[in-house]
Scaffold this motif. Structure first.
Motif, PDB file in Angstrom:
ATOM      1  N   ASP A  21       1.292   2.396 -14.872  1.00  0.00           N
ATOM      2  CA  ASP A  21       0.953   3.051 -13.601  1.00  0.00           C
ATOM      3  C   ASP A  21      -0.599   2.856 -13.213  1.00  0.00           C
ATOM      4  O   ASP A  21      -1.212   2.768 -14.479  1.00  0.00           O
ATOM      5  N   ARG A  22      -1.100   2.630 -11.880  1.00  0.00           N
ATOM      6  CA  ARG A  22      -2.250   2.266 -11.765  1.00  0.00           C
ATOM      7  C   ARG A  22      -3.355   3.670 -11.953  1.00  0.00           C
ATOM      8  O   ARG A  22      -4.564   3.529 -12.243  1.00  0.00           O
ATOM      9  N   ARG A  23      -2.691   4.537 -12.429  1.00  0.00           N
ATOM     10  CA  ARG A  23      -3.446   6.017 -12.567  1.00  0.00           C
ATOM     11  C   ARG A  23      -3.715   5.998 -14.381  1.00  0.00           C
ATOM     12  O   ARG A  23      -4.391   6.847 -14.661  1.00  0.00           O
ATOM     13  N   THR A  24      -2.877   5.241 -15.012  1.00  0.00           N
ATOM     14  CA  THR A  24      -2.854   5.117 -16.395  1.00  0.00           C
ATOM     15  C   THR A  24      -4.223   4.585 -16.795  1.00  0.00           C
ATOM     16  O   THR A  24      -4.889   3.632 -16.647  1.00  0.00           O
ATOM     17  N   ARG A  25      -5.065   5.434 -17.791  1.00  0.00           N
ATOM     18  CA  ARG A  25      -6.192   5.071 -18.266  1.00  0.00           C
ATOM     19  C   ARG A  25      -6.209   4.597 -19.634  1.00  0.00           C
ATOM     20  O   ARG A  25      -5.599   5.278 -20.382  1.00  0.00           O
ATOM     21  N   GLY A  56      -1.338  -4.694 -19.395  1.00  0.00           N
ATOM     22  CA  GLY A  56      -0.895  -3.800 -18.414  1.00  0.00           C
ATOM     23  C   GLY A  56       0.599  -4.103 -18.004  1.00  0.00           C
ATOM     24  O   GLY A  56       0.922  -3.510 -17.026  1.00  0.00           O
ATOM     25  N   GLU A 231       3.040   5.635  -3.862  1.00  0.00           N
ATOM     26  CA  GLU A 231       2.891   4.970  -5.330  1.00  0.00           C
ATOM     27  C   GLU A 231       4.254   5.267  -6.039  1.00  0.00           C
ATOM     28  O   GLU A 231       4.956   6.489  -5.635  1.00  0.00           O
TER      29      GLU A 231
END
Length: 486
Positions: A21-25, A56, A231
């Motif tokens: 997910d693009r929010r995963t840091r 990723g 999203e």
């Protein structure tokens, strides 16, 4: 209500692909991941670090990669990527889908929807739920070559969908309301999601049906209660996407048991989502698939619909304890928000002390990270920002009757409510401004958003009073589990 059966197989097939997910840091060179629904910190074993290797993305090739992919999907750190590039995995096709359409006195919308359905479907079943002009509905259905099931009197949308579900024989059933229009290419991304055998439900993004007219229409284009955003997401209670609407959704026929609870005439879709989640099914939201909805935009009908949605909170809270709270806060963030609302220098100072202590305690639990204190400060700041946002929203939505009473007697309460209404409204507009180019400007958005909250809150309080419960008004703390009651 008969329980929903759980999945028999949760193993991901070889070749299944997931992307973070693009929010995963990504932390510490890939040895830890932060994100998910609800957010959490996950430390990865060396084998898992090697599989991701900074790419990723991950493809299932063996039991180890399958277990890692399943874990990433289940906690919301990653999403399926099948069908976007690379080979398409075996999944249901259009011939495996029966479309079920409940309708009552909406022949024009029904005809429009039937004309928009793709060819090659396994079946189309229209359930006439007590229309006044049954012959007109039958004529539209027969012209489209669909199957007709009729209820002589109205039993409600849940019963209508269940009637279609019972008549379907395909593996997948698509529920579409008669006021939606699927957009070209909507079905394929949804069907690709079923390559995961544990997925029991998937829903598309609901967008505004053009043309968009009036300021309410422009607001609904970016902030409809049916639109879950841009999203992809796992559908998980008390997360960013906590439910999906039955206006458009696909289900495995074997995953939904008897279907919707026919005793519910509002929020029956949320109830189904909660029951399926409790049974162990994975539920997905896939915005790459789009279905347009003919939003209500006349002022009276719009307000009534928002209030109607609010009335569903009480029966949901009674059936699924803790699953639909107005706020989900940690004890420390609740204390900080309460102190800040006092608007006193000493209270603000104590709030800062609590934040420092919370960050220091968190850094001790993050000792495996390279920079635990830095990460703890960042996480504490994110938690406080989320708590302040929830508090501002709750003041103007769930608890506005109490806030109104407080404003009558306290200048400090008036300042807090005005600040919350403006700050939350501006932040909400900023988050949703790009959801549709037809969206309103800031002023129009603020006005519509506050009316939206007032109507929903009024419905919520009415539903709570009618059901003699305070359950939908009680905040919960992080870590407190929701418990379905059946």
């Amino acid at each position: 209500m008969t329980p929903v059966p759980g999945p028999l197989d949760t193993r991901l097939p070889s070749g299944f692909r997931v992307v973070l997910d693009r929010r995963t840091r990504v932390l510490d060179g890939g040895s830890a991941l932060l994100g998910g629904a609800p957010p959490r910190l996950v430390h990865l074993a060396p084998a898992a670090v090697a599989l991701l290797a900074g790419r990723g993305a991950l493809a299932v090739t063996d039991p180890t990669s399958a277990a890692l992919a399943r874990r990433l999907l289940d906690i919301g750190l990653a999403h399926p990527a099948n069908g976007r590039d690379g080979p398409r995995l075996p999944a249901p096709g259009p011939a495996d889908v029966t479309v079920v359409i409940p309708v009552k006195d909406r022949t024009d919308g029904l005809a429009r929807l039937l004309a928009a359905l793709p060819p090659g479907l396994g079946g189309v079943i229209v359930v006439d739920d007590g229309s006044a002009d049954a012959a007109a509905v039958a004529a539209v259905v027969h012209r489209a070559g669909a199957e007709l099931v009729r209820h002589p009197s109205a039993h409600g949308p849940a019963a209508a969908r269940n009637a279609g579900l019972a008549a379907a024989t395909t593996d997948v059933v698509a529920f579409l309301d008669s006021d939606v229009v699927p957009q070209p290419g909507w079905l394929e991304p949804l069907l690709a999601t079923f390559a995961d055998p544990a997925v029991g439900l998937v829903a598309p993004r609901i967008v505004a049906l053009p043309p968009v007219r009036s300021w309410l229409g422009r607001y609904e284009a970016v902030r409809s209660s049916l639109d879950m955003g841009l999203e992809p997401a796992a559908v998980v209670p008390r997360s960013r996407v906590a439910y999906v609407p039955s206006a458009a959704m696909l289900v495995r026929r074997t995953a939904v048991g008897p279907g919707f609870d026919e005793r519910m005439h509002v929020a029956e879709d949320v109830d189904l989502v909660l029951r399926m989640h409790a049974a162990g099914w994975r539920l997905r939201y896939e915005p790459a698939a789009r279905v347009a909805h003919d939003h209500r935009t006349t002022f009276g009908s719009w307000l009534r619909r928002k209030a109607f949605y609010g009335t569903g909170a009480a029966p949901l809270a009674l059936r699924h304890r803790g699953a639909v709270p107005p706020m989900v806060l940690s004890p420390w963030s609740a204390a900080v928000c309460g102190l800040l609302l006092c608007q006193r220098g000493r209270a603000t100072a104590w709030a800062m002390v609590i934040m420092v202590v919370a960050a220091e305690r968190l850094s001790g639990r993050l000792s495996r990270l390279v920079h635990p204190r830095r990460s703890a400060v960042w996480l504490t700041g994110l938690g406080l920002a989320g708590a302040i946002g929830q508090t501002g929203s709750a003041l103007t939505r769930h608890f506005w009757p109490l806030a109104l009473v407080a404003c009558l007697f306290s200048a400090r309460a008036r300042r807090a409510v005005v600040a919350a209404a403006l700050a939350e409204g501006v932040a909400d507009w900023w988050r949703h401004r790009d959801h549709d180019p037809a969206g309103p400007g800031l002023t129009g958005y603020l006005l519509a958003h506050r009316l939206d909250d007032l109507a929903y809150g009024a419905g919520l309080w009415w539903g709570a009073w009618r059901n003699r419960t305070t359950a939908p008004l009680r905040p919960v703390t992080l870590g407190e589990r929701s418990q379905p009651r059946g």
